[in-house]
Every structure is written in structure tokens, then in C-alpha cells.
Scaffold this motif. Structure first.
Motif: not given
Length: 181
Positions: A11-15, A93-97, A120-128, A132-135
Motif C-alpha cells: 500500500l502506497l499512501i501519497v501526500d 512521481n513517488c519513484f523519481l529521486g 491530477e498530480y502525484c497520483i497520476d504521475a505515480t500510477c504511470r 512503466d517500472l514493471g509494477f
């Protein structure tokens, strides 16, 4: 011979932090989204699934510098600082950096349940990025939120992203449907 291994979910909880949730712009159905996220935390905790919480931070001297009151997780969020992973990020994007992808791989996580804000920001970017990273990202339709904008209501933003992300980027589920193995 063994069959395929079951998918392991995290479970990833964002912001879900003070500065965003308690801003002058009220999150759409904020109390219900928070309750849904806490329900998901309980489901994950009962089976020992990893729980991670991302906090959006900015540069030193900004209102959202690391450790500032605005970056603190909501007091009503059922995160256990001793058991769960809390990390800072500087990009949508929660993955970047961050070490998120490495941590998920080290825990043998295949599926990532994503909740939080802003849609529209962090949820969208993190889902995409997760896709892309295979999850295998799972977006919980009733556990992410945003605020009204001058162009679109928060409800329209949420509905649009649920529809757009479902299929190509995520599998969409409700809080009631979401289970952890």
C-alpha cells in the motif's frame, strides 16, 4: 512442481499531509477518503503487507521544507512510524529521486495499491511510473482526492483520472473490493 507465486501487494499512501489536506482549498470528500485509506491500512496491516507513506517536500527555506509542520502526515492517518515506511519526495512521481522501486523489489512486491492526493498530480504521475517500472498498479477509486480548480471540479478530475488510468496504467478497484494477500 509449484504453480505461479501469488502477487504480493503493498500500500502506497501519497501526500496525505497537513499542508495539502488542511489547505484553504478543501479536498473533495476528504473525510471519507481519509477513512477509506485508514480502512486499507487496516487491511494491509492484518496480513503484514508493506505500508509506505510518501510526503511531498520542497527546498530548504520553503513552507514545505523537509520536517516542516506542513509536511507532517495527518495525525488521523493510521500510520505506525515504527512499522511502516515513511519517505520524502520532491517530485510528483513517488519513484523519481527516491528508493521506492528498490524497496518494493526488495520486499518482492508485484502489485502496488495507490491512494492519496492530489489526483491530477502525484497520483497520476505515480500510477504511470509504477506501470512503466514493471509494477502492477492498483488505483483505489474512492481513496484518492483533489480540490476544485478554476477549470474543473474535483469530482470531474477524479472521475476523469479513474477512467483514463483504468486499463492502460492501473486496475481500478474500490476500497471495499481491495484486499491484500
Amino acid at each position: 512442481m509449484q504453480g505461479p507465486q501469488p502477487q504480493r501487494r503493498a500500500l502506497l499512501i501519497v501526500d496525505m499531509q497537513v499542508g495539502l489536506f488542511n489547505s484553504p482549498e478543501t479536498p473533495h470528500h476528504g473525510a471519507q477518503v481519509l477513512a477509506n485509506i485508514n480502512e486499507l491500512i487496516g487491511k494491509a496491516r492484518r496480513v503484514g503487507a508493506p505500508i509506505l507513506a510518501a510526503r511531498h517536500t520542497g527546498p530548504l527555506g520553503s513552507p514545505i521544507e523537509p520536517g516542516s509542520p506542513l509536511t507532517q502526515l495527518l495525525p488521523d492517518l493510521a500510520i505506525d512510524a515504527m512499522a511502516d515506511t515513511v519517505f520524502d519526495k520532491r517530485r510528483p512521481n513517488c519513484f523519481l529521486g527516491t528508493e521506492l522501486a528498490d524497496a518494493l523489489r526488495a520486499a518482492s512486491v508485484d502489485e502496488l495499491v495507490i491512494v492519496g492526493m492530489k489526483t491530477e498530480y502525484c497520483i497520476d504521475a505515480t500510477c504511470r511510473a509504477a506501470a512503466d517500472l514493471g509494477f502492477q498498479p492498483v488505483l483505489v477509486a474512492d481513496a484518492h482526492t483533489s480540490m476544485d480548480t478554476p477549470v474543473l471540479s474535483a469530482q470531474r478530475i477524479i472521475d476523469h483520472h479513474n477512467r483514463t488510468l483504468n486499463g492502460p496504467f492501473v486496475r481500478l478497484v474500490s476500497t471495499a473490493e481491495c484486499e491484500f494477500q
